[in-house]
Design an enzyme around this catalytic site. Structure first.
Site, short mmCIF file in Angstrom:
data_model
loop_
_atom_site.label_atom_id
_atom_site.label_comp_id
_atom_site.label_asym_id
_atom_site.label_seq_id
_atom_site.Cartn_x
_atom_site.Cartn_y
_atom_site.Cartn_z
CD GLN A 127 -15.48 18.19 -10.40
OE1 GLN A 127 -16.16 17.43 -9.70
NE2 GLN A 127 -14.49 17.75 -11.13
N GLY A 128 -17.68 22.68 -10.91
CA GLY A 128 -18.81 22.91 -11.80
C GLY A 128 -18.57 22.29 -13.16
CB SER A 130 -22.55 17.51 -13.72
OG SER A 130 -21.58 16.55 -13.45
CD GLU A 251 -12.92 12.76 -9.48
OE1 GLU A 251 -12.91 13.52 -10.48
OE2 GLU A 251 -13.92 12.16 -9.10
C1 LIG Z 1 -23.31 12.62 -4.85
C2 LIG Z 1 -22.91 13.25 -6.13
C3 LIG Z 1 -22.03 14.31 -6.12
C4 LIG Z 1 -21.66 14.93 -7.31
N1 LIG Z 1 -20.83 16.01 -7.24
C5 LIG Z 1 -20.53 16.66 -8.40
C6 LIG Z 1 -19.76 17.85 -8.36
O1 LIG Z 1 -19.31 18.30 -7.31
N2 LIG Z 1 -19.53 18.50 -9.51
C7 LIG Z 1 -19.96 18.01 -10.71
O2 LIG Z 1 -19.69 18.64 -11.72
N3 LIG Z 1 -20.72 16.90 -10.78
C8 LIG Z 1 -21.02 16.21 -9.65
N4 LIG Z 1 -21.79 15.09 -9.70
C9 LIG Z 1 -22.37 14.71 -11.00
C10 LIG Z 1 -21.87 13.43 -11.59
O3 LIG Z 1 -20.57 13.58 -12.10
C11 LIG Z 1 -22.88 13.05 -12.66
O4 LIG Z 1 -24.10 12.78 -12.02
C12 LIG Z 1 -22.44 11.85 -13.46
O5 LIG Z 1 -21.33 12.13 -14.24
C13 LIG Z 1 -23.58 11.34 -14.36
O6 LIG Z 1 -24.16 12.36 -15.12
P1 LIG Z 1 -25.75 12.56 -15.13
O7 LIG Z 1 -26.18 12.71 -13.72
O8 LIG Z 1 -26.06 13.62 -16.07
O9 LIG Z 1 -26.35 11.20 -15.65
P2 LIG Z 1 -26.45 10.77 -17.19
O10 LIG Z 1 -25.19 11.02 -17.86
O11 LIG Z 1 -27.68 11.36 -17.77
O12 LIG Z 1 -26.67 9.23 -17.01
C14 LIG Z 1 -27.94 8.60 -16.79
C15 LIG Z 1 -27.71 7.08 -16.88
O13 LIG Z 1 -27.23 6.77 -18.20
C16 LIG Z 1 -26.02 6.09 -18.14
N5 LIG Z 1 -25.20 6.51 -19.28
C17 LIG Z 1 -24.92 7.76 -19.70
N6 LIG Z 1 -24.10 7.75 -20.74
C18 LIG Z 1 -23.82 6.46 -21.00
C19 LIG Z 1 -23.01 5.79 -21.94
N7 LIG Z 1 -22.29 6.44 -22.85
N8 LIG Z 1 -22.97 4.46 -21.88
C20 LIG Z 1 -23.68 3.77 -20.96
N9 LIG Z 1 -24.45 4.33 -20.06
C21 LIG Z 1 -24.53 5.67 -20.07
C22 LIG Z 1 -25.41 6.49 -16.82
O14 LIG Z 1 -24.51 5.50 -16.33
C23 LIG Z 1 -26.63 6.61 -15.92
O15 LIG Z 1 -26.94 5.35 -15.41
C24 LIG Z 1 -22.16 14.45 -8.54
C25 LIG Z 1 -23.03 13.36 -8.53
C26 LIG Z 1 -23.41 12.76 -7.36
C27 LIG Z 1 -24.35 11.61 -7.41
#
Ligand SMILES: Cc1cc2nc3c(=O)[nH]c(=O)nc-3n(C[C@H](O)[C@H](O)[C@H](O)COP(=O)(O)OP(=O)(O)OC[C@H]3O[C@@H](n4cnc5c(N)ncnc54)[C@H](O)[C@@H]3O)c2cc1C
Lengths: 403, 357
Positions: A127-128, A130, A251
């Site tokens: 899944q692409g 993020s 999902e």
């Molecule tokens: C093990 C694992 C597998 C994954 N697999 C996939 C995958 O296959 N494909 C894919 O596309 N993605 C995948 N992800 C990505 C995942 O969906 C993102 O990491 C997640 O949505 C958070 O985005 P970010 O990492 O950019 O963090 P950010 O969005 O930058 O968040 C950083 C912090 O800020 C907080 N935050 C952000 N926005 C808000 C808000 N509006 N209000 C309050 N707090 C906020 C978050 O809760 C977090 O604590 C995976 C992640 C993990 C950990």
């Protein structure tokens, strides 16, 4: 058609005989934890074996590789898998998101092309969504897809940008991809489009990312002038957000059609109690420590509440005030509970909590240490706990949006 | 181990009763009425109480042979939950505790004389606390009793006394008692202290049933308190949410600030958990052994849920939250008082540790 009862009996006999025992390495508990080639190959073969025996995709149409039976048949097989606590199904994105999406909204050609490989695990999906700069704010995804015509006169899209945290990205043949086709759209959502993108083409490269556990599990994917056929677009240009939201419904189980089985093993919420009874802290049984006793009971009560919530969700007069409350709270509750379980387990282990996987003096080969670290996969992935609180606050309690 | 205790059963009758009780309490107990009754001597509306009795609610858990409806303990839960949700005060808990005490441990004469009266609305109560706050059998001196809820309006009280070197339960008519009202933190409730008067042998309840009766009182108290607190926790979250949707600062509704939104969601999750555990407790309360486990879990969770919801509610109302006029204090005081009676959450968890670990 075989009756569900008979099918269940056959499944029971099959899994009783074929469920792998005494695997010499640690098996991943979730599809996000697949870190080594050894684990990957084992699970791919296992999924294939289950599928070939008829217990995965039993309800998908025969024309697309399925068993042509009913949802009830597949549900029964899945229940049997839970009963035997079999290894997880590997191809999670295919089974759970991409597959049902293609089954529901794909063309005949797409169905024949993609669905059989999803079931057999020959074609791994990822899944692409993020990106390095856009995670929680998924609607702001920036990976660029430009429509063009190639030298053979075929329509295609040229991709540039990067996706990150891509689970099984290094093993995948296809990616469900959210990309920006229009940078001048009236709002950020309207510029997005959704693709069934091939991964093994020039211009697509993945690098493995090392997880906090020290293992590998996900990748960053780079797209540099990668050309994909225009017919890999799902829906129309600009429909990307709508399609992506639909995949999230698969999902989260709000929509059915998944191929079945499970891709995350459900650990018994009370499993840690077994550890509590064995663990030693400061030279004494951990459960002689009054603080540990209290925390253990709190934990049991929370597990009990989670299970009772699941029961109550089935009784409509007891959820009528806010019908979406329990379903929307469940991801937050379940994943945070799993994280707290790990925390409690480590506190119970006393000095042994200092060991890690591979140390012979460790308790259960560092199982709880690794589980605790891995638990964050679910409190972060699939929408962080903070985002879940926003969702519940806004959609269940009706609080104003945070932006 | 405890997994089976998560199962919830709801009869059609309970669902209807819950609807009926929620409507009734919403109608009879608007917040203006709750506040007006704080000034009332007995702290509740006798006319409403009479209507509740006419609806049959006081006879729910009393057998038909004794003039009740012959339903189950679980069927009291929807009523108690509705009362909690609307902060409705009444001697419902006190009277039910007395009724269950008589059913479990009364003499035939006591049963014959009182149960049908209680089923039709006569008020009764129990008084177990010593001035030290202790209420276990060994600690009873039987001279002075405290925390006798609703004694002012009651006709009888069931209390622990000393008799020939033993702690016993006695059923004593209110008219022999001189009650002194106690000032308690929950102003919607009424509590009294009194000196134990002379009693006759015929007032005593059978000695061999004392322990079973006290256990029954504790079980019923915990179940109905869990119901009241869980109803109140849901209402308290709603009350906070209303303010978060109307109050503006820095040009926006304060509910948009996550420092308020996220703890409110956590309070909501607690309240939802408390509700599920409550219905599970109602389902299993009559089972030997399991009943106590399910009921203590429900009460521990409900008390925690209301305490947290109300604590945050005060804070999230700002200066207004510090006032007497803000309802947050009503919820907070309710939780504080409830924790003082029949054990707080930590007490229940300690008991659960003995039962489970
Ligand atoms: C093990 C694992 C597998 C994954 N697999 C996939 C995958 O296959 N494909 C894919 O596309 N993605 C995948 N992800 C990505 C995942 O969906 C993102 O990491 C997640 O949505 C958070 O985005 P970010 O990492 O950019 O963090 P950010 O969005 O930058 O968040 C950083 C912090 O800020 C907080 N935050 C952000 N926005 C808000 C808000 N509006 N209000 C309050 N707090 C906020 C978050 O809760 C977090 O604590 C995976 C992640 C993990 C950990």
């Amino acid at each position: 058609m075989i009756s569900v009862e008979e099918f269940t009996q056959q499944a029971d006999a099959w899994f009783a005989e074929h469920t792998p025992r005494d695997v010499p390495f640690m098996l991943p508990l979730t599809f996000m934890e697949v870190g080594t080639d050894e684990q990957f190959e084992f699970l791919r073969a296992w999924q294939n074996k289950v599928y070939t025996a008829g217990y995965l995709g039993a309800h998908w149409p025969k024309d697309y590789g399925g068993g042509g039976l009913t949802q009830a048949h597949q549900d029964a097989a899945t229940r049997v898998m839970r009963k035997y606590n079999v290894p997880i199904m590997l191809n999670a994105i295919g089974i759970g998101w991409a597959g049902p999406l293609i089954l529901d909204t794909g063309t005949e050609e797409e169905k024949r092309k993609y669905l059989p490989g999803i079931l057999s695990a020959d074609d791994i999906w990822c899944q692409g969504f993020s990106e390095p700069d856009n995670g929680s704010d998924l609607g702001n995804a920036q990976l660029k897809a430009v429509r063009a015509t190639n030298s053979q006169g075929e329509d295609e899209y040229v991709l540039n940008g990067s996706k990150i945290w891509t689970t099984q990205g290094n093993y995948a043949k296809y990616m469900i991809l959210l990309a920006r086709t229009n940078f001048d759209a009236p709002n950020k959502y309207a510029g997005l489009s959704f693709f069934l993108a091939p991964m093994r083409i020039p211009g697509v490269e993945t690098t493995k990312i090392r997880k906090l556990t020290g293992e590998f599990g996900f990748t960053q994917t780079f797209f540099t002038d990668a050309h994909i056929p225009a017919d890999t677009l799902m829906g129309e240009e600009g429909d990307g957000w709508k399609v992506a939201m639909r995949t999230l419904e698969y999902e989260r189980g709000a929509r059915g059609g998944q191929a079945g089985g499970y891709t995350m093993s459900q650990t018994d919420p009370l499993e840690v109690l077994g550890l509590a009874k064995r663990a030693i802290r400061n030279g004494k049984p951990a459960l002689e420590d009054p603080v540990m006793r209290d925390r253990m009971v709190q934990h049991i009560i929370d597990a009990q509440a989670m299970m009772a919530n699941r029961e109550r969700a089935k009784i409509s007069p007891l959820v009528s005030e806010k019908p979406f409350a329990l379903p929307l709270l469940s991801k937050l509750q379940f994943t945070e509970y799993a994280r707290e379980t790990g925390e409690l387990a480590l506190d119970l282990e006393g000095a042994q909590a200092g060991y890690y996987v591979g140390e012979e003096n460790s308790r259960e080969d560092g199982y709880w240490q690794r589980s605790y670290l891995n638990a964050f996969s679910a409190t972060i992935g699939g929408g962080t706990s903070q985002i879940q609180r926003n969702i519940v606050g806004e959609h269940v309690l009706g609080l104003p949006k945070s932006k | 181990m405890t997994r089976h205790l998560a199962r919830i059963a709801l009869t059609e009758m309970q669902a209807e009763l819950r609807d009926q009780a929620m409507r009734f309490c919403a109608d009879k107990s608007p917040i203006s009425r709750v506040r007006a009754l704080i000034q009332d001597e007995h702290g509740f509306d006798l006319a409403v109480w009479t209507e509740m009795a006419e609806l049959g609610w006081m006879g729910i858990a009393i057998p038909e042979a004794q003039g009740g409806l012959g339903l189950e303990l679980a069927d009291l839960v929807p009523v108690a939950e509705a009362m909690g949700k609307h902060l409705m005060s009444s001697p419902f808990l006190s009277t039910n505790l007395a009724a269950q005490a008589i059913l479990t441990g009364g003499t035939d004469a006591q049963k014959a004389e009182w149960l049908s009266k209680l089923a039709s609305g006569t008020i009764a109560t129990v008084a177990l606390f010593e001035p030290s706050g202790a209420w276990d059998l060994d600690a009873v001196e039987g001279k002075t009793k405290t925390f006798a809820m609703d004694l002012g309006a009651a006709e009888i009280v069931i209390t622990t006394v000393r008799h020939e070197g033993e702690t016993r339960l006695a059923l004593i008519p209110r008219k022999r008692i001189e009650a002194r009202r106690e000032t308690i933190i929950d102003e919607t409730k009424r509590s009294y202290a009194f000196d134990v008067p002379r009693f006759d042998d015929s007032d005593l309840m059978p000695a061999d049933l004392t322990v079973a009766t006290l256990e029954r009182i504790e079980l019923v108290a915990n179940l109905l308190q869990a119901a009241e607190l869980s109803g109140a926790a849901a209402a308290c979250v709603d009350y906070t949410v209303d303010y978060l949707k109307t109050r503006k600062q820095f040009g926006k509704l304060i509910g948009a600030y996550q420092a308020l939104k996220h703890p409110t969601v956590d309070a909501f999750l607690d309240a939802e958990n408390a509700r599920s555990l409550l219905y599970a407790a109602a389902t299993h309360c009559e089972k030997q052994g399991d009943g106590e486990i399910a009921v203590r879990m429900a009460n521990a969770k409900a008390e925690g849920a209301l305490s947290y919801a109300a604590d945050r509610s005060i804070q999230f109302h700002g200066g207004f939250g510090f006032t007497y006029d803000c309802d947050a204090q009503l919820y907070r005081r309710k939780a504080m008082f409830a924790a003082s009676q029949f054990g707080d959450a930590a007490f229940h968890r300690a008991r659960l540790a003995e039962l489970l670990l």
